[in-house]
Motif scaffolding. Structure first.
Motif, PDB file in Angstrom:
ATOM      1  N   GLY A 127      41.812  36.004 -16.916  1.00  0.00           N
ATOM      2  CA  GLY A 127      42.482  35.095 -16.039  1.00  0.00           C
ATOM      3  C   GLY A 127      44.060  35.332 -16.112  1.00  0.00           C
ATOM      4  N   LYS A 128      44.309  36.341 -16.453  1.00  0.00           N
ATOM      5  CA  LYS A 128      46.061  36.616 -16.491  1.00  0.00           C
ATOM      6  C   LYS A 128      46.403  36.812 -14.856  1.00  0.00           C
ATOM      7  N   PRO A 129      47.856  36.474 -14.717  1.00  0.00           N
ATOM      8  CA  PRO A 129      48.350  36.744 -13.433  1.00  0.00           C
ATOM      9  C   PRO A 129      48.312  37.956 -12.726  1.00  0.00           C
ATOM     10  N   GLU A 130      48.320  37.991 -11.574  1.00  0.00           N
ATOM     11  CA  GLU A 130      48.102  39.437 -10.811  1.00  0.00           C
ATOM     12  C   GLU A 130      49.276  40.254 -11.051  1.00  0.00           C
ATOM     13  N   TRP A 131      50.405  40.006 -11.315  1.00  0.00           N
ATOM     14  CA  TRP A 131      51.428  41.163 -11.645  1.00  0.00           C
ATOM     15  C   TRP A 131      51.175  41.606 -13.111  1.00  0.00           C
ATOM     16  N   MET A 132      50.236  40.981 -13.898  1.00  0.00           N
ATOM     17  CA  MET A 132      50.023  41.489 -15.109  1.00  0.00           C
ATOM     18  C   MET A 132      48.855  42.372 -14.863  1.00  0.00           C
ATOM     19  N   GLN A 133      47.848  42.080 -13.971  1.00  0.00           N
ATOM     20  CA  GLN A 133      46.605  42.930 -13.645  1.00  0.00           C
ATOM     21  C   GLN A 133      47.246  44.269 -13.108  1.00  0.00           C
ATOM     22  N   VAL A 134      48.427  44.017 -12.184  1.00  0.00           N
ATOM     23  CA  VAL A 134      48.728  45.339 -11.701  1.00  0.00           C
ATOM     24  C   VAL A 134      49.558  46.097 -12.694  1.00  0.00           C
ATOM     25  N   ALA A 135      50.318  45.519 -13.767  1.00  0.00           N
ATOM     26  CA  ALA A 135      50.971  46.323 -14.686  1.00  0.00           C
ATOM     27  C   ALA A 135      50.016  47.231 -15.457  1.00  0.00           C
ATOM     28  N   GLY A 136      48.673  46.348 -15.802  1.00  0.00           N
ATOM     29  CA  GLY A 136      47.651  47.260 -16.341  1.00  0.00           C
ATOM     30  C   GLY A 136      47.091  48.304 -15.567  1.00  0.00           C
ATOM     31  N   LYS A 262      53.875  42.699 -26.682  1.00  0.00           N
ATOM     32  CA  LYS A 262      53.186  42.430 -27.428  1.00  0.00           C
ATOM     33  C   LYS A 262      51.710  41.664 -26.933  1.00  0.00           C
ATOM     34  N   ALA A 263      51.944  40.954 -25.785  1.00  0.00           N
ATOM     35  CA  ALA A 263      50.719  40.403 -25.022  1.00  0.00           C
ATOM     36  C   ALA A 263      50.003  41.263 -24.238  1.00  0.00           C
ATOM     37  N   PHE A 264      50.899  42.568 -23.727  1.00  0.00           N
ATOM     38  CA  PHE A 264      50.117  43.368 -23.073  1.00  0.00           C
ATOM     39  C   PHE A 264      49.351  44.531 -23.764  1.00  0.00           C
ATOM     40  N   ASN A 265      49.838  44.691 -25.027  1.00  0.00           N
ATOM     41  CA  ASN A 265      49.359  45.812 -26.054  1.00  0.00           C
ATOM     42  C   ASN A 265      47.807  45.790 -26.081  1.00  0.00           C
ATOM     43  N   PRO A 266      47.093  44.515 -26.430  1.00  0.00           N
ATOM     44  CA  PRO A 266      45.673  44.472 -26.686  1.00  0.00           C
ATOM     45  C   PRO A 266      44.885  45.093 -25.672  1.00  0.00           C
ATOM     46  N   TYR A 267      45.308  44.772 -24.458  1.00  0.00           N
ATOM     47  CA  TYR A 267      44.824  45.513 -23.254  1.00  0.00           C
ATOM     48  C   TYR A 267      44.854  46.737 -23.229  1.00  0.00           C
ATOM     49  N   ASP A 268      45.891  47.381 -23.200  1.00  0.00           N
ATOM     50  CA  ASP A 268      45.954  48.727 -23.301  1.00  0.00           C
ATOM     51  C   ASP A 268      45.242  49.456 -24.473  1.00  0.00           C
ATOM     52  N   LEU A 269      45.209  48.880 -25.503  1.00  0.00           N
ATOM     53  CA  LEU A 269      44.789  49.721 -26.688  1.00  0.00           C
ATOM     54  C   LEU A 269      43.255  49.205 -26.558  1.00  0.00           C
ATOM     55  N   TYR A 270      42.772  48.109 -26.773  1.00  0.00           N
ATOM     56  CA  TYR A 270      41.355  47.790 -27.200  1.00  0.00           C
ATOM     57  C   TYR A 270      40.475  47.619 -25.873  1.00  0.00           C
ATOM     58  N   SER A 271      40.983  47.713 -24.753  1.00  0.00           N
ATOM     59  CA  SER A 271      40.003  47.757 -23.684  1.00  0.00           C
ATOM     60  C   SER A 271      39.339  49.289 -23.475  1.00  0.00           C
ATOM     61  N   LYS A 272      40.032  50.301 -24.252  1.00  0.00           N
ATOM     62  CA  LYS A 272      39.438  51.680 -24.282  1.00  0.00           C
ATOM     63  C   LYS A 272      38.084  51.860 -24.836  1.00  0.00           C
ATOM     64  N   SER A 273      37.363  52.529 -23.811  1.00  0.00           N
ATOM     65  CA  SER A 273      36.054  52.772 -24.471  1.00  0.00           C
ATOM     66  C   SER A 273      35.287  53.944 -23.423  1.00  0.00           C
ATOM     67  N   ASP A 274      34.237  54.628 -23.819  1.00  0.00           N
ATOM     68  CA  ASP A 274      33.716  55.758 -23.147  1.00  0.00           C
ATOM     69  C   ASP A 274      32.710  55.391 -21.937  1.00  0.00           C
ATOM     70  N   ASP A 275      32.781  53.913 -21.519  1.00  0.00           N
ATOM     71  CA  ASP A 275      32.081  53.379 -20.558  1.00  0.00           C
ATOM     72  C   ASP A 275      32.724  53.739 -19.286  1.00  0.00           C
TER      73      ASP A 275
END
Length: 300
Positions: A127-136, A262-275
């Protein structure tokens, strides 16, 4: 490469969905730095395990640490300013990454479009803001440098660090800097090197790669807030945002933007999977977001 188009009816659906999400983001817009929720069940010890990394990763960092010098970084920045590599839209740029695998990354062997969408979708689900989704979605687009005539992967990917002063022992595989020409330089090997205390990260040279390149592309060609630009520029700067290095070079602005990185890092790092992710299905939603934050065509 063809770019997916949006029909009028689909565009109306996107608008309706976007309006609904905007309502949520207006309520949660100030909560972009809330603790991430998607990764609660993730085994974080399994990520960034460089001790157990394969030879491909170790050899990459050895080459990067030997070749990222002050002289090279000055040359890279002059080259960036002196020519235009391509002219295209953001989604077209995303599609160009579809065959790229990052040799520095021990956590996934998927193409970059999969990682970008995994990151953006994790941010969206929380549920994070659109600008953060775009950053991701766009944070790794600087890896296009591999298609624009880079010298290798060593000047495109991998953790970043400051050049022009002593190499921090918080950088992974710090022993591999011994063959870097700057390692024993009378100035570059000192704590402050060519910099002044608390000069600010805007005034230092980070090792050239996809982060620094993309930040320079977007800073004058997007409508992203400063927090998003910081997420893009510093997401690979692990010695700083994870290990606490280089505080002697930071100023008050850097301390503020550190929270965003720091708020962004978990999404960059822990979203990684081979799916695998269905890029075709998600394309209309993210093309709609791209239109909000970028012009139709950018200079790369």
């Amino acid at each position: 490469m063809p770019i997916a188009t949006i029909s009028p009816s689909m565009a109306q659906d996107i608008d309706a969905t976007s309006d609904a999400i905007d309502e949520v983001n207006q309520l949660r817009g100030r909560l972009w730095d809330d603790e991430s929720e998607f990764d609660k069940e993730k085994d974080k010890e399994a990520f960034r395990d460089y001790d157990s990394a394969c030879d491909r990763v170790k050899n990459f960092y050895k080459e990067q640490h030997e070749k990222q010098t002050v002289a090279f970084n000055i040359k890279a920045r002059v080259d960036f300013k002196s020519r235009r590599r391509a002219r295209m839209g953001v989604w077209e740029a995303i599609e160009l990454l579809n065959t790229l695998v990052d040799e520095s990354d021990p956590d996934t062997s998927l193409s970059q479009i999969d990682h970008l969408l995994q990151t953006a979708e994790a941010i969206r689900r929380d549920g994070k803001p659109e600008w953060m989704q775009v950053a991701g979605l766009v944070h790794d687009l600087g890896k296009l440098l591999l298609l624009f005539g880079s010298e290798g992967q060593w000047d495109v990917v991998g953790d970043t660090f400051v050049v022009g002063c002593k190499f921090s022992d918080k950088i992974i595989y710090p022993e591999t800097f011994k063959n870097n020409p700057d390692f024993n330089d009378a100035i570059y090997s000192t704590e402050y090197g060519i910099y002044k205390p608390n000069c600010g990260l805007d005034n230092v040279m980070l090792s050239w790669g996809h982060d620094e390149y993309l930040y320079n592309v977007f800073k004058d060609q997007s409508y992203l807030p400063d927090e998003a630009l910081a997420m893009i520029r510093y997401h690979s700067f692990y010695p700083w945002h994870r290990e606490g290095a280089y505080r002697h070079l930071c100023n008050e602005k850097d301390e503020r933007i550190l929270a965003a990185v720091k708020a962004f890092n978990p999404y960059d790092l822990y979203s990684k999977s081979d799916d695998r992710i269905d890029a075709e299905k998600l394309a209309p939603y993210y093309q709609g977001l791209i239109a909000k934050f970028f012009p139709p065509v950018l200079d790369w």
